[in-house]
Enzyme design. Structure first.
Site, PDB file in Angstrom:
ATOM      1  CG  ASP A 249      -1.874  -1.201   1.447  1.00 27.77           C
ATOM      2  OD1 ASP A 249      -2.161  -1.919   0.286  1.00 27.77           O
ATOM      3  OD2 ASP A 249      -2.397  -1.312   2.462  1.00 27.77           O
TER       4      ASP A 249
HETATM    5 MG    MG Z   1       0.157  -5.829  -1.043  1.00 30.64          MG
END
Ligand code: MG
Ligand code: ADP
Ligand code: MG
Length: 337
Positions: free
Chosen positions: A292
């Site tokens: 992320d």
């Molecule tokens: Mg990932």
């Protein structure tokens, strides 16, 4: 010139973390090192967690993590980075989520529905943990709400979403990508997880023609290639994914992270390799949301133009910072570029 904007789309969750005694887990039928999607019997747990004085609550959800990191990496100003999602109506957890998201500099465009705000309980017990996610209202973003904010999407420089969001909102997501792509927005999608790639394969294929930048780690990219029946090594299948049907002005770029191994970036006819700056093992605390964070740095740099090596380096940098502390908290210092 107006500052370039980033718009995120996904399932916003409030991560509520607390140290709990073993009895707490027993009471709710939970065990450590497992994930339990919340059922009716788990619902009172969140209220109990926020009543623990030492609890902490931070924004969560994969796409929202990326967007918060992107805001930090770009050191973007007010209203430059926004996130579209859905929370509960007249729900104190919604207010908590909005407050902490805004504190990270992200503007919340949150629809409200008669469902509980999405949450993830993070129960810590003797250094192990148990996760209790509840998607709740996050699955109920309405098309009307999106249409009210369509200008925010069309005028953004970058749109970012997650395959997780295809679970509740596949058709809506595809339509948003189509509109964004036709408006020249840099459209970005992350594969989210190996299971998500398999479960949502057809929905990913439906949105893929409108995706300029596809992100994943090596397991996710390999799974996607396998579902597509593409053959060859990682670089080769990435090029084939890049060459898959594409609408809009740009060639597709496929970005594959491999933990501490080099990041691969493929276009139809070329693959670039970018080395990762190693982080001393003794300093690594939590690599859970490394992917992320990588995407956050990458899309922040994309605002300056598609220099893919620079974007990958920015992604590696933001990931290297967040893996040095627990969870997906935003560093207090400014990024070093
Ligand atoms: Mg990932
Ligand atoms: P995911 O979290 O999706 O599995 P990766 O594990 O591939 O994603 O990690 C994403 C990025 O995070 C990598 O490209 C790298 O920049 C950084 N990263 C992850 N693990 C390490 C590590 N052990 N040392 C240094 N950087 C790392
Ligand atoms: Mg990994």
């Amino acid at each position: 010139m107006e500052a370039k904007k980033i718009i995120g789309l996904g399932s916003p969750l409030l991560d509520i973390q607390a140290e709990v005694p073993a009895e707490f887990l027993e009471k709710y039928g939970l065990t450590l090192n497992n994930t339990f999607f919340a059922e009716e019997k788990h619902l009172p747990l969140y209220e109990e967690l926020i009543n623990i004085p030492t609890h902490s609550h931070v924004p969560g959800g994969s796409a929202l993590n990326t967007i918060r990191l992107a805001r930090w990496m770009a050191q973007a100003g007010q209203d430059q980075v926004k996130f579209i999602g859905c929370v509960g109506k007249k729900d104190k957890f919604a207010n908590m989520l909005i407050e902490v998201t805004n504190q990270d500099g992200v503007t919340t465009l949150f629809d409200e529905q008669d469902q509980p705000t999405g949450k993830c309980g993070v129960l810590l017990c003797n250094k192990d943990r148990c996760l209790v996610p509840l998607i709740g209202a996050a699955a109920h973003l309405s098309e009307d709400y999106v249409n009210q904010h369509i200008e925010d999407i069309k005028t953004a420089s970058v749109l970012f979403s997650e395959v997780y969001f295809l679970y509740p909102r596949a058709e809506l997501t595809k339509n948003i990508y189509k509109v964004a792509s036709e408006s020249g927005v840099n459209t970005c999608l992350t594969l989210s997880s190996v299971n998500a790639v398999s479960d949502k394969f057809n929905d990913i294929l439906a949105v893929l023609p409108y995706v300029d930048y596809l992100f994943g780690n090596e397991e996710e990219v390999e799974q996607f290639a396998k579902n597509l029946k593409f053959e060859g090594d990682l670089s080769q299948v990435m090029q084939q994914i890049a060459a898959y049907e594409k609408h809009g002005q740009r060639e597709r770029v496929v970005v594959c992270t491999q933990g501490k191994k080099p990041t691969l970036i493929a276009k139809k006819n070329e693959v670039i390799t970018v080395e990762v700056q190693l982080v001393d093992v003794s300093k690594i605390v939590d690599t859970n949301s490394a992917g992320d964070s990588f995407c956050g740095g990458f899309i922040a740099e994309l605002l300056n133009g598609p220099d893919l090596v620079k974007c990958a380096k920015a992604g590696n940098y933001s990931a290297s910072q967040t893996i040095q502390h627990e969870g997906s908290t935003i560093p207090k210092y400014a990024p070093v570029k």
